[in-house]
Design an enzyme around this catalytic site. Structure first.
Site, PDB file in Angstrom:
ATOM      1  N   ASN A 104       0.797  -1.234   0.000  1.00 48.45           N
ATOM      2  CA  ASN A 104       0.000   0.000   0.000  1.00 48.45           C
ATOM      3  C   ASN A 104       0.829   1.283   0.000  1.00 48.45           C
ATOM      4  O   ASN A 104       0.456   2.264   0.624  1.00 48.45           O
ATOM      5  CB  ASN A 104      -0.975   0.016   1.196  1.00 48.45           C
ATOM      6  N   GLU A 161       3.910  -6.399  -9.546  1.00 47.23           N
ATOM      7  CA  GLU A 161       4.038  -7.627  -8.739  1.00 47.23           C
ATOM      8  C   GLU A 161       5.320  -8.381  -9.090  1.00 47.23           C
ATOM      9  O   GLU A 161       5.350  -9.620  -9.157  1.00 47.23           O
ATOM     10  CB  GLU A 161       2.826  -8.545  -8.936  1.00 47.23           C
ATOM     11  N   TYR A 183      -3.052  -7.807   4.716  1.00 46.70           N
ATOM     12  CA  TYR A 183      -1.649  -7.417   4.851  1.00 46.70           C
ATOM     13  C   TYR A 183      -1.587  -5.978   5.335  1.00 46.70           C
ATOM     14  O   TYR A 183      -2.315  -5.122   4.845  1.00 46.70           O
ATOM     15  CB  TYR A 183      -0.924  -7.564   3.513  1.00 46.70           C
ATOM     16  N   CYS A 209       6.272  -0.552  10.766  1.00 48.41           N
ATOM     17  CA  CYS A 209       7.711  -0.364  10.973  1.00 48.41           C
ATOM     18  C   CYS A 209       8.281  -1.649  11.592  1.00 48.41           C
ATOM     19  O   CYS A 209       7.534  -2.535  12.023  1.00 48.41           O
ATOM     20  CB  CYS A 209       7.963   0.839  11.872  1.00 48.41           C
TER      21      CYS A 209
HETATM   22 ZN   LIG Z   1       5.360   1.513  13.991  1.00 45.84          ZN
END
Ligand SMILES: [Zn+2]
Length: 192
Positions: free
Chosen positions: A12, A88, A178, A182
């Site tokens: 994304n 992809e 999905y 981080c």
């Molecule tokens: Zn985070």
């Protein structure tokens, strides 16, 4: 000299939007780009690249058996190609990434490849591994975690939002979701 580009990111980050914008820029200048996407991803119907903001374009499909050099050479002989855009691209095999280097080096057609760097276990996809190794230019497309840090990891969750810590690398179209996070929140989600 044509070059090979690898635009990589977590989920994304707008990879398909960026690909479609590049394709549009070529067409606007009267040039002929060819778009390929993985046959594995049929979320949006066969032979299309679609972005979450509503743009789409027809695409050729590749599976792991396809010789991309031969396929692109055949298209190029029919009508001169100015650019090849691969969506992809994490699903390319090592051989297919090599075939794309041949498209760049022998046919002098730029190859712009868009895909994920790592899977939900933090492991490189095969295509991404060889694109990182052989591409001329590496370009990171950034997206952010819910905490505001750069998201460079992807977690796969079940339908209850619980992170999944094992399973097949490829699972598209199931109930899994999905989420890009981080590294810190990736570890927290997996209880590491
Ligand atoms: Zn985070």
């Amino acid at each position: 000299m044509a070059q090979m580009y690898f635009y990589y990111s977590a989920m994304n980050a707008g990879k398909s939007t960026t690909l479609l914008q590049s394709s549009f820029n070529y067409q606007e200048r009267g040039m002929n780009p060819a778009i390929f996407t993985a046959a594995i991803d049929d979320r949006y119907g066969v032979g299309k690249v679609s972005s979450r903001i509503g743009l789409d374009a027809d695409a050729h499909l590749f599976n792991t058996d396809m010789n991309l050099f031969e396929a692109i050479k055949t298209l190029h002989e029919k009508e001169k190609l100015h650019c090849v855009l691969i969506d992809e691209c994490q699903f390319l095999t090592k051989e297919q990434v090599y075939q794309l280097t041949e498209v760049v080096d022998k046919l002098d057609i730029p190859a712009l490849c868009y895909g994920l760097r790592t899977d939900f276990l933090g492991e490189l996809f095969e295509g991404s591994k060889y694109l990182l190794s052989w591409a001329d230019k590496l370009v990171e497309l950034k997206t952010i975690c819910h905490c505001g840090r750069k998201a460079n990891m992807v977690i796969r969750t079940d339908e209850h939002g619980v992170a999944i810590a094992d399973g097949d690398q490829v699972a598209i179209g199931g109930n899994e979701l999905y989420v890009s996070v981080c590294r810190l929140h990736y570890k927290e989600a997996l209880g590491k």
